[in-house]
Design a protein around this motif. Structure first.
Motif, mmCIF file in Angstrom:
data_model
loop_
_atom_site.group_PDB
_atom_site.id
_atom_site.type_symbol
_atom_site.label_atom_id
_atom_site.label_comp_id
_atom_site.label_asym_id
_atom_site.label_seq_id
_atom_site.Cartn_x
_atom_site.Cartn_y
_atom_site.Cartn_z
ATOM 1 N N GLU A 11 -8.197 -66.745 -51.446
ATOM 2 C CA GLU A 11 -7.996 -65.360 -51.873
ATOM 3 C C GLU A 11 -7.139 -64.549 -50.908
ATOM 4 N N GLU A 12 -7.387 -64.706 -49.604
ATOM 5 C CA GLU A 12 -6.655 -63.865 -48.635
ATOM 6 C C GLU A 12 -5.153 -64.178 -48.583
ATOM 7 N N PRO A 48 -6.252 -58.955 -52.906
ATOM 8 C CA PRO A 48 -7.401 -59.518 -52.185
ATOM 9 C C PRO A 48 -8.103 -58.450 -51.350
ATOM 10 N N LYS A 49 -9.407 -58.630 -51.109
ATOM 11 C CA LYS A 49 -10.145 -57.640 -50.315
ATOM 12 C C LYS A 49 -9.651 -57.620 -48.880
ATOM 13 N N HIS A 50 -9.396 -58.805 -48.336
ATOM 14 C CA HIS A 50 -8.937 -58.893 -46.945
ATOM 15 C C HIS A 50 -7.689 -59.761 -46.869
#
Ligand code: ATP
Ligand code: MG
Length: 403
Positions: free
Chosen positions: A269-270, A362-364
């Motif tokens: 994801e990152e 992505p969150k991070h």
């Protein structure tokens, strides 16, 4: 006899420094000026000894001429001027004639702007004229003082500087110098492909490269139906504004959604953002090669967001072989915004429509991606097929500068 024509003096900026290539750059500049004034009747554009003279019918609005010519790259400044025929008579008669024009000119300024103080800035470009510049200034100044009783001279903070230019056979008086953008005429530096988002930065980046003489085409990525038609219209609106300076812009609009979905399905994801950016660059490079663009242009700016850290830019850059121009790389955001306001893209750029980059954000996001890791992730995707399909499904529109 004065003809019913308005005269504008156009000064070339950097074009004037071009040494042996100067005639070429001046010719290109004249062509550009003719082009932006083509929509008006009875225009004449001439190059005379390092300056360009534009003549228009007297009823054509000065603001319109200044606005159009002021947007031509390569133009340093423009002055609406009064032209005086000085091909006949001795120096005294000629100075009389210039003096009369200067008085008439100042009378108008007193009426229109309430000018009370002035100074003269005289230049004798024609060295054959027997009176030297400072003396011309004194003589014309005296005539203005006699002809306009309300005026007085103030050499430090005058309300108006009246320029007097004595050239071969013709003299000019004028007051204003309206600044142009400088730069080099369009068409003197090939064509570049800008990655045009709906944001503040990329239209400014396109403007800055065009200002160095580069034609601009654009590629825009969307994630329809996650991004709306309205977002696409906004990009076209931006291109329309930019085209006022850059001329015609062809936009290739490409749906990135299938690629984004593949990335989300197969990769960490990152890494999503950086992988998407590499795909954007690769697709843009293909479009550029097809359309004779010599380089890519982005609005990237060091450290602005996660995908623009030094490490992320290295990884993005490695996606393509073609040179990538990042004219905003070292600028502060406030200065970028200042240009956006100046060229009138700002208000459109800040309209809140979604961008493909915000889909699957992505969150991070990785701020220090490693190329090796990213290449490993990419190897899980069928890049060729994905890129081929994206190119195949593109939509292309051509944006013309508004009349
Ligand atoms: P901008 O104000 O130009 O949108 P930004 O600060 O939002 O820039 P990013 O979204 O990280 O920055 O994008 C960096 C650059 O990548 C943009 O300036 C543009 O050149 C390109 N880019 C980003 N999104 C798109 C898109 N949807 N289509 C085409 N190019 C894009
Ligand atoms: Mg953006």
């Amino acid at each position: 006899m004065t003809e019913e024509r308005n005269t504008y003096i156009v000064r070339c900026g950097e074009v004037a420094l071009k040494g042996q290539n100067k005639p070429y750059f001046e010719r290109m500049l004249v062509e550009r000026i003719k082009k932006v004034l083509k929509k008006f009747e009875g225009i004449e554009v001439k190059r005379v000894e390092g300056l360009i003279f534009v003549k228009t019918p007297a009823d054509l609005s000065k603001d319109l001429v200044l606005k159009n010519v002021g947007r031509v790259f390569g133009v340093d400044s423009i002055s609406p001027a009064v032209e005086i025929d000085i091909s006949e008579g001795d120096a005294e008669a000629i100075l009389d004639r210039i003096g009369r024009a200067a008085v008439e000119y100042m009378q108008k300024l007193i009426e229109e702007k309430g000018v009370k103080t002035f100074k003269i800035d005289a230049k004798r470009a024609n060295k054959q004229f027997p009176v030297e510049s400072p003396q011309i200034g004194r003589i014309i100044g005296a005539k203005v003082l006699i002809g306009c009783k309300v005026l007085s001279v103030d050499v430090h903070h005058p309300d108006c500087v009246l320029f007097v230019s004595v050239r071969r056979g013709l003299a000019y008086v004028y007051e204003q110098k309206v600044a142009g953008f400088g730069g080099l005429p369009l068409g003197t530096n090939g064509k570049g492909l800008v990655l045009l988002s709906g944001g503040i930065d990329s239209p400014v980046a396109a403007f800055m490269m065009a200002k160095r003489g580069m034609w601009i085409d654009a590629v825009h990525f969307h994630s329809y139906p996650y991004t709306s038609d309205r977002a696409w219209e906004k990009v076209q609106d931006l291109a329309k504004i930019v085209s006022q300076y850059c001329g015609r812009i062809r936009i290739h609009s490409i749906n990135l959604l299938p690629i984004q979905e593949e990335i989300v399905r197969n990769c960490p994801e990152e890494e999503t953002t950086i992988l998407v950016r590499r795909f954007m660059m690769k697709i843009a490079e293909r479009v550029a090669k097809e359309t004779d663009c010599l380089m890519l242009i982005t609005g990237e700016n060091l450290g602005q967001v996660a995908s623009q850290t030094a490490e992320a830019l290295v990884v993005t850059d490695a996606a393509v072989q073609m040179p990538v121009m990042r004219p905003l790389i070292a600028m502060d955001k406030v200065d970028i915004m200042k240009i956006a306001r100046e060229i009138d893209t700002y208000e459109t750029s800040i309209l809140p429509y979604e961008d493909c980059c915000t889909v699957f954000l992505p969150k991070h996001p990785a701020t220090k991606p490693k190329l090796q890791r990213i290449l490993e992730s990419e190897s899980r995707l069928d890049c060729e097929t994905l890129i081929g399909a994206a190119l195949e499904n593109r939509e292309t529109v051509t944006i013309y500068p508004e009349d």
